[in-house]
Structure formats: C-alpha cells, structure tokens
Write a protein that holds these residues in place. Structure first.
Motif, PDB file in Angstrom:
ATOM      1  N   GLN A 116      46.496  38.614  33.256  1.00  0.00           N
ATOM      2  CA  GLN A 116      47.364  39.552  33.848  1.00  0.00           C
ATOM      3  C   GLN A 116      46.749  40.412  34.621  1.00  0.00           C
ATOM      4  OE1 GLN A 116      49.337  41.171  30.184  1.00  0.00           O
ATOM      5  NE2 GLN A 116      51.437  41.489  31.368  1.00  0.00           N
ATOM      6  N   LYS A 117      45.436  40.798  34.332  1.00  0.00           N
ATOM      7  CA  LYS A 117      44.913  41.941  35.170  1.00  0.00           C
ATOM      8  C   LYS A 117      43.925  41.293  36.023  1.00  0.00           C
ATOM      9  CE  LYS A 117      41.873  46.013  34.690  1.00  0.00           C
ATOM     10  NZ  LYS A 117      40.895  46.763  33.736  1.00  0.00           N
ATOM     11  N   ASN A 118      44.148  41.657  37.419  1.00  0.00           N
ATOM     12  CA  ASN A 118      43.144  40.867  38.297  1.00  0.00           C
ATOM     13  C   ASN A 118      41.836  41.273  38.204  1.00  0.00           C
ATOM     14  OD1 ASN A 118      45.674  39.648  39.513  1.00  0.00           O
ATOM     15  ND2 ASN A 118      46.196  42.032  39.942  1.00  0.00           N
ATOM     16  N   VAL A 119      40.708  40.586  38.169  1.00  0.00           N
ATOM     17  CA  VAL A 119      39.364  40.797  38.061  1.00  0.00           C
ATOM     18  C   VAL A 119      38.828  40.126  39.389  1.00  0.00           C
ATOM     19  CG1 VAL A 119      37.385  40.563  36.730  1.00  0.00           C
ATOM     20  CG2 VAL A 119      39.740  40.857  35.673  1.00  0.00           C
ATOM     21  N   LEU A 120      38.163  40.868  40.252  1.00  0.00           N
ATOM     22  CA  LEU A 120      37.641  40.601  41.321  1.00  0.00           C
ATOM     23  C   LEU A 120      35.993  41.307  41.190  1.00  0.00           C
ATOM     24  CD1 LEU A 120      40.356  40.014  43.852  1.00  0.00           C
ATOM     25  CD2 LEU A 120      38.953  38.247  42.849  1.00  0.00           C
ATOM     26  N   PHE A 121      35.004  40.764  41.799  1.00  0.00           N
ATOM     27  CA  PHE A 121      33.514  41.539  41.675  1.00  0.00           C
ATOM     28  C   PHE A 121      33.473  41.906  42.904  1.00  0.00           C
ATOM     29  CE2 PHE A 121      34.262  38.790  38.183  1.00  0.00           C
ATOM     30  CZ  PHE A 121      33.808  39.474  37.021  1.00  0.00           C
ATOM     31  N   SER A 122      32.334  42.841  43.069  1.00  0.00           N
ATOM     32  CA  SER A 122      31.845  43.437  44.232  1.00  0.00           C
ATOM     33  C   SER A 122      31.147  42.203  44.740  1.00  0.00           C
ATOM     34  CB  SER A 122      30.708  44.457  43.856  1.00  0.00           C
ATOM     35  OG  SER A 122      31.472  45.792  43.549  1.00  0.00           O
ATOM     36  N   GLY A 123      31.210  42.002  46.117  1.00  0.00           N
ATOM     37  CA  GLY A 123      30.523  40.746  46.763  1.00  0.00           C
ATOM     38  C   GLY A 123      31.397  40.433  48.019  1.00  0.00           C
ATOM     39  N   THR A 124      31.209  39.242  48.615  1.00  0.00           N
ATOM     40  CA  THR A 124      32.096  38.947  49.596  1.00  0.00           C
ATOM     41  C   THR A 124      33.144  37.681  48.812  1.00  0.00           C
ATOM     42  OG1 THR A 124      30.901  36.611  49.649  1.00  0.00           O
ATOM     43  CG2 THR A 124      30.106  38.456  51.045  1.00  0.00           C
ATOM     44  N   VAL A 125      34.483  37.590  49.620  1.00  0.00           N
ATOM     45  CA  VAL A 125      35.317  36.870  48.977  1.00  0.00           C
ATOM     46  C   VAL A 125      34.707  35.370  48.764  1.00  0.00           C
ATOM     47  CG1 VAL A 125      37.666  35.555  49.708  1.00  0.00           C
ATOM     48  CG2 VAL A 125      37.005  38.138  50.599  1.00  0.00           C
ATOM     49  N   ARG A 126      33.957  34.775  49.603  1.00  0.00           N
ATOM     50  CA  ARG A 126      33.608  33.467  49.213  1.00  0.00           C
ATOM     51  C   ARG A 126      32.906  33.408  47.756  1.00  0.00           C
ATOM     52  NH1 ARG A 126      31.097  32.563  53.378  1.00  0.00           N
ATOM     53  NH2 ARG A 126      31.991  31.063  54.237  1.00  0.00           N
ATOM     54  N   GLU A 127      31.983  34.563  47.462  1.00  0.00           N
ATOM     55  CA  GLU A 127      31.048  34.560  46.361  1.00  0.00           C
ATOM     56  C   GLU A 127      32.065  34.804  45.157  1.00  0.00           C
ATOM     57  OE1 GLU A 127      27.165  36.826  47.950  1.00  0.00           O
ATOM     58  OE2 GLU A 127      29.008  37.956  46.952  1.00  0.00           O
ATOM     59  N   ASN A 128      33.149  35.545  45.417  1.00  0.00           N
ATOM     60  CA  ASN A 128      34.199  35.413  44.172  1.00  0.00           C
ATOM     61  C   ASN A 128      34.918  34.256  44.013  1.00  0.00           C
ATOM     62  OD1 ASN A 128      35.155  38.586  43.056  1.00  0.00           O
ATOM     63  ND2 ASN A 128      34.209  38.709  44.870  1.00  0.00           N
ATOM     64  N   LEU A 129      35.259  33.743  45.066  1.00  0.00           N
ATOM     65  CA  LEU A 129      36.340  32.334  44.735  1.00  0.00           C
ATOM     66  C   LEU A 129      35.334  31.118  44.164  1.00  0.00           C
ATOM     67  CD1 LEU A 129      38.317  32.257  48.141  1.00  0.00           C
ATOM     68  CD2 LEU A 129      38.930  32.979  46.032  1.00  0.00           C
ATOM     69  N   LYS A 130      34.085  31.313  44.537  1.00  0.00           N
ATOM     70  CA  LYS A 130      33.204  30.152  44.064  1.00  0.00           C
ATOM     71  C   LYS A 130      32.888  30.285  42.555  1.00  0.00           C
ATOM     72  CE  LYS A 130      30.408  28.324  47.969  1.00  0.00           C
ATOM     73  NZ  LYS A 130      29.097  27.729  48.223  1.00  0.00           N
ATOM     74  N   TRP A 131      33.449  31.430  41.820  1.00  0.00           N
ATOM     75  CA  TRP A 131      33.535  31.341  40.430  1.00  0.00           C
ATOM     76  C   TRP A 131      34.291  30.212  39.824  1.00  0.00           C
ATOM     77  CZ3 TRP A 131      32.755  35.726  36.624  1.00  0.00           C
ATOM     78  CH2 TRP A 131      31.758  36.430  36.892  1.00  0.00           C
ATOM     79  N   GLY A 132      35.402  29.723  40.516  1.00  0.00           N
ATOM     80  CA  GLY A 132      36.020  28.817  40.144  1.00  0.00           C
ATOM     81  C   GLY A 132      35.375  27.228  40.453  1.00  0.00           C
ATOM     82  N   ASN A 133      34.461  27.404  41.244  1.00  0.00           N
ATOM     83  CA  ASN A 133      33.572  25.929  41.317  1.00  0.00           C
ATOM     84  C   ASN A 133      32.278  26.362  42.333  1.00  0.00           C
ATOM     85  OD1 ASN A 133      32.397  23.555  42.017  1.00  0.00           O
ATOM     86  ND2 ASN A 133      34.089  22.706  42.873  1.00  0.00           N
TER      87      ASN A 133
END
Length: 582
Positions: free
Chosen positions: A417-434
């Motif tokens: 429910q609360k959006n959680v993104l981390f410091s870093g690039t968009v690519r680095e954040n999206l790669k949390w999924g894979n």
C-alpha cells in the motif's frame, strides 16, 4: 556482564588485536614502574656519593625505559584502534543481518528509531568503552598490583597506608556505580525518543510545511531535547563524583605518607631517595585506581547499551523456513481454511475471524471493504509475512508453512500500500523484481505498468537517479514503478494492495488490461474503487475482519446491501453496468 561476553563472540579476528594490545600495555607498565627504582638509586647512591658516572648511567637507563614505554604505547594504539572499530563493525553487521531475518511481527517489537539507535549510538558507546577503557582496564590492575608490591618492597611500614585508602576508595566508587547504572539505561531510552521525533519530523516535513506546524514540531522537539538534557545532567552529576572522591583519598594518602615518611627520615629510618621513589609509586597506584574507577563508569554505561544490542540479536525469529522446505510453487491457487489471526497473542479480539475462501490459479479477484476491515492483513498471510493464529493458508495446494520462505515469496509478489523505492537508478530499483532481467524485460514491464510514459520523457531513462524515497517522482509515478518491479519477476501470484490509488482512471484501465493478458498469474486486487474490481472473476467483501460475501459484480449488485451502497456512492452518473458516462 553476560551481555558483554555475548558481544565478545563477534570480535572474531580482532580478538588477536585485543590480546596483542593487552600484552603491550603490560610491557609498557613494567618499563614505567621500573623508573621510580632507578630514581631512588640515582638519589641515594649517585647524588649522595657524588658519583657522576653512576648518575649518567641511571639517567640513560631511565631514558631507555621511557623510550621503550613510548614505542610499546604507540604499538598498543595501533592494535587497539583495529580492535575497537573492527569489533564495532562486526556488531553492526550482525545486528543488520539479524534485522533482515525479522518477520513483520518481530519488527512490531521495536520502534524504527530504537533500532537505528541500537545500531549507531549503542555500538558507539561500546566502541568508546574499548578505545577509552581497554588501556586503563589492562594497565590499571597491573599498575595497582605491581605498584603496591613494589611499595611493600621499598618500605612495608609506609605501604600500610594503602590498606586503609584503597578499600575506602573502592567503597565510594561502588556506591557511585550502583547509583549511575540504571540512569544510563534511561538515558539511552531518551535518545530513542529524540531520534523518533527527529525521524518523524523530517519524514513528514512537507506535511509540516503544508499545515504551517513548524512551531508545533519545534516545541515537540524542544520537549524531548530538554528531557534528554535533564537526564544527561542528572546521570553525569553522579558519574563525575568519582573524581573528587579519588582526589580526596589520594591527597589524604600523600599527606599521611609525607607525615610518617618525614618522621622516619628524621629518625634516620628512611632515606630521602626512598621516600621520593615511594611517592612515585603512590601516584602510580592512585592513578591506577582512578583508571579502574573510570573504566567502571564506562563499563556501566556500555552494559546498558550491550543489553539493548543483545535484545536485537537474541530476538526470536517468528517465521523461519522449515527443514527441507518445498522450493517450488507449482501453480497460483490460494485457499484459506477457517483462518483466524491476531497480531499479538494477548490480544482479546482477532483481526481476521474464521475466513474460508478459495481462489483458483489464474483468477483475478478483487477485495473490497471499509477502512479497518483487515484487507491488507488478509493478503499478508499469503506470502507468510505473518503466520495464522488458527487455520491454514494454502498456496499451490500446500500449506504456506511447508514452503521455503524465499521460494514462497519469489512466487508471491505483493505491491504494498505504501510505495517503497530506494536511492539509486530506476534500473536498480526495478531489478529487485528479477536481478537477471534484461533491459527488454524491464521495458516490457514498464509498458504494462504505464511507467514508460514518463520514463521516455526523462533524459536518462532507466538510468534516472532516484533521490531518497523517490522524492523526485510523483505518487502515481512511484506506484507505476512499483507495479513494474513486481511484473518483472516470475511470480505465480500478484497482489495489488490499493496500488493504483494515485493513478488516473484511464491509466488504471490500461494497467488492468495489461494484467488481464497474464492468464497464468493469479491476481488479487485490493481497491477502494469499484471500477478497479468490477470486471474481476470474483469479488470478496470483508467486513470487520470476516468474509461478508463472495460473488461477481452482477451477483453482488443484485442482492448485497454493502456492495450496493459502495457502488451507489461511487458510480453516481454512471450507467447500470458501471460504465462512467461522459
């Protein structure tokens, strides 16, 4: 003391540095303690007999002893620094690794500000104890024992002064330590409170500015800051009493020794050089006692911090993977079998009560309910973020407790429910999924989540740097990136916890259409808007932690009063099928 022994187990390779440091301090102490004997001989033999070569010889010996003490002291500083900061780093590492294993219920036991304090301030207190106390705690006892021994060797009669002064000083210092010990625990709790207010104020700084509550936040900070100041003043008011106690006993001992020693010199029972050397040992012994007293105060404070650190390290992990747990989720069916749940065992009421429902693999299911109806609690049981209090949750036909946790959570992606993104690039954040996802797979997920619309407008695209908390993105952009991150993975079940609340209805429709194309993935959508769930295979309505009704949009609209009320309140101006009129 057991807490400190527990932390010593994390010293690892730095134990060797501690041992080398202790040995070097002992060697340094021996060199220093040998100097008063040389002074005594220099005065009583060299000066008394006018033997210049003897004076030079003893002077050179004293210089060599002083130089050797300096060299060993420098070497000690090197090993002590490595031991201190290396040990502190290992403790912080162990704390952080332990926190990563915590279940949600474990995290409920600690405030975030308290965990931060335990990893920073409390570890620093332990480090200060070692850096400021390791030398005295090694040097003090050796100086005390050897100093008293050599004092008795030089003049047993004068040395009896120590038998009176030493126990007296020890008794006074024990009273101070006993008084101060509980105050240090209270002091660290006050630091927790201060950190909590600072963290909350800075996190919500935009809300503070928007509602012009600057003065209110300043007053709140000043209150806890003043409380911390008062607690610190009270604690150190008693802690510093060790200095006047030491000085009082030390000067009393010196006066007594000068009185008795002077009379013995007048009676020709003691040489002046012996008294001078003896006074050097008096100062050594008293300094050693002062060192020990300071170490006790440092140790007292560090014991409070050590206990707080050990609480984090010894927190029992509530959720663990079973031995030989199932490592693959074959399909995405979900089943709740008479499930009840409460956050704490001692709670009188259940957050969820007697929930029984079944979701087939590949279905799209909507969950509606009022605020506090435990919608989020329900879906958190699926990836086993919490364990049920009663009943069983099954995924892929197996009890979730039979799965390896990593395998289960890889198969169940939840967009919080609360959006959680981390410091870093968009690519680095999206790669949390894979972590192995290619750029092509990332862009495909972004298109499905409609995140490509704003990423294409950014000069750096996937290499765009996100600030802390992704504050350089809007709420809707954050949500779309979080959805894209979940879609990159190979999940069998996707859970959307009100994760499209910040996007417009047109964008939400595109996202729904993209999700509908994923036929082999079970989609569970928690929403506040009827339009978000009206086209799902079934809708679950929760009311006060219980399943009120399950059915399709048409079935619920026909005869369920709660659904009819929600629909009527949201769809004014829409047609009977729920399509908004333009």
């Amino acid at each position: 003391m057991n807490d400190m022994k527990r932390l010593l187990s994390y010293a690892g390779p730095y134990k060797r540095d501690m041992i080398f440091g202790a040995v070097l301090v002992l060697v340094e102490t021996c060199f220093e303690l040998f100097i008063p004997i040389l002074i005594s001989n220099l005065i009583d033999i060299g000066v008394a007999n006018g033997d210049i070569p003897y004076i030079y010889r003893k002077g050179i010996q004293m210089g060599v002893c002083a130089l050797c003490a300096l060299v060993t002291g420098i070497l000690y500083a090197h090993f002590a620094a490595r031991a201190t900061y290396g040990w502190g780093a290992e403790i912080r590492k162990a704390e952080y690794e332990k926190m990563q294993q915590y279940a949600f219920s474990n995290l409920d036991h600690f405030a975030v500000s308290s965990l931060i304090t335990r990893m920073t301030t409390d570890v620093t207190v332990i480090q200060n104890m070692v850096s400021a106390g390791f030398r005295p705690i090694t040097r003090g006892p050796s100086l005390l024992i050897m100093g008293i021994g050599l004092s008795f060797y030089m003049n047993p009669r004068l040395a009896f002064v120590f038998l009176v002064c030493t126990p007296l000083l020890g008794f006074i210092l024990s009273l101070i330590v006993r008084r101060v010990a509980p105050m240090y625990t209270k002091l660290q709790s006050m630091v927790d409170r201060l950190n909590n207010v600072v963290q909350e104020g800075l996190t919500a700084i935009r809300a503070v500015k928007a509602f012009v509550r600057d003065e209110y936040e300043e007053d709140k900070f000043n209150e806890v800051n003043t409380d911390l100041t008062a607690a610190s003043e009270q604690t150190f008011h008693y802690a510093v009493l060790n200095l006047p106690a030491f000085q009082g006993v030390m000067y009393t001992a010196i006066v007594l020794i000068l009185w008795f020693g002077g009379n013995m010199i007048l009676k020709k029972q003691l040489a002046v050089g012996n008294l001078t050397g003896f006074l050097s040992y008096v100062m050594q012994v008293m300094n050693s006692m002062m060192m020990i007293a300071n170490v006790f105060l440092l140790l007292t404070r560090s014991m409070a911090s050590a206990h707080r650190i050990v609480e984090v390290l010894d927190e029992k992990i509530v959720l663990t993977s079973p031995e030989n747990g199932v490592t693959e989720v074959t399909e995405g069916s979900v089943e709740f079998d008479n499930v009840s749940f409460k956050y704490k065992e001692e709670a009188k009421e259940y957050a969820l009560s007697d929930v029984t429902l079944k979701i087939k693999a590949g279905q799209t299911v909507g969950i509606l309910g009022g605020t506090g109806s435990s919608k989020t609690t329900l879906v958190q049981l699926i990836p086993r973020l919490y364990d049920t209090s009663r009943g069983t949750v099954r995924v892929g036909g197996k009890d979730v407790r039979a799965y390896d946790l990593a395998a289960l959570r890889d198969a169940v992606n939840i967009i919080l429910q609360k959006n959680v993104l981390f410091s870093g690039t968009v690519r680095e954040n999206l790669k949390w999924g894979n972590v192995d996802a290619s750029d092509e797979e990332i862009w495909e997920a972004c298109r499905a989540a409609c995140a490509d619309e704003f990423l294409n407008r950014m000069p750096d695209g996937l290499d765009t740097v996100l600030e802390q908390g992704a504050s350089n993105l809007s709420g809707g952009q954050k949500q779309r990136l979080c959805i894209a991150r979940a879609l990159i993975g190979k999940a069998k079940i996707l859970i959307f916890d009100d994760s499209t609340s910040a996007v417009d209805t047109a964008t939400e429709k595109k996202i729904r259409e993209a999700l509908a194309a994923r036929k082999n993935v079970t989609k569970i959508i928690i929403a506040q808007r009827v339009t978000s769930v009206m086209n799902t295979d079934q809708i679950i309505i929760l009311d006060d932690g219980k399943v009120h009704r399950i059915g399709t949009h048409a079935e619920l609209l026909a005869d369920d009063p709660i659904y009819q009320e929600i629909y009527a309140s949201q769809m004014k101006g829409g047609d009977e099928n729920g399509s908004e009129s333009l």
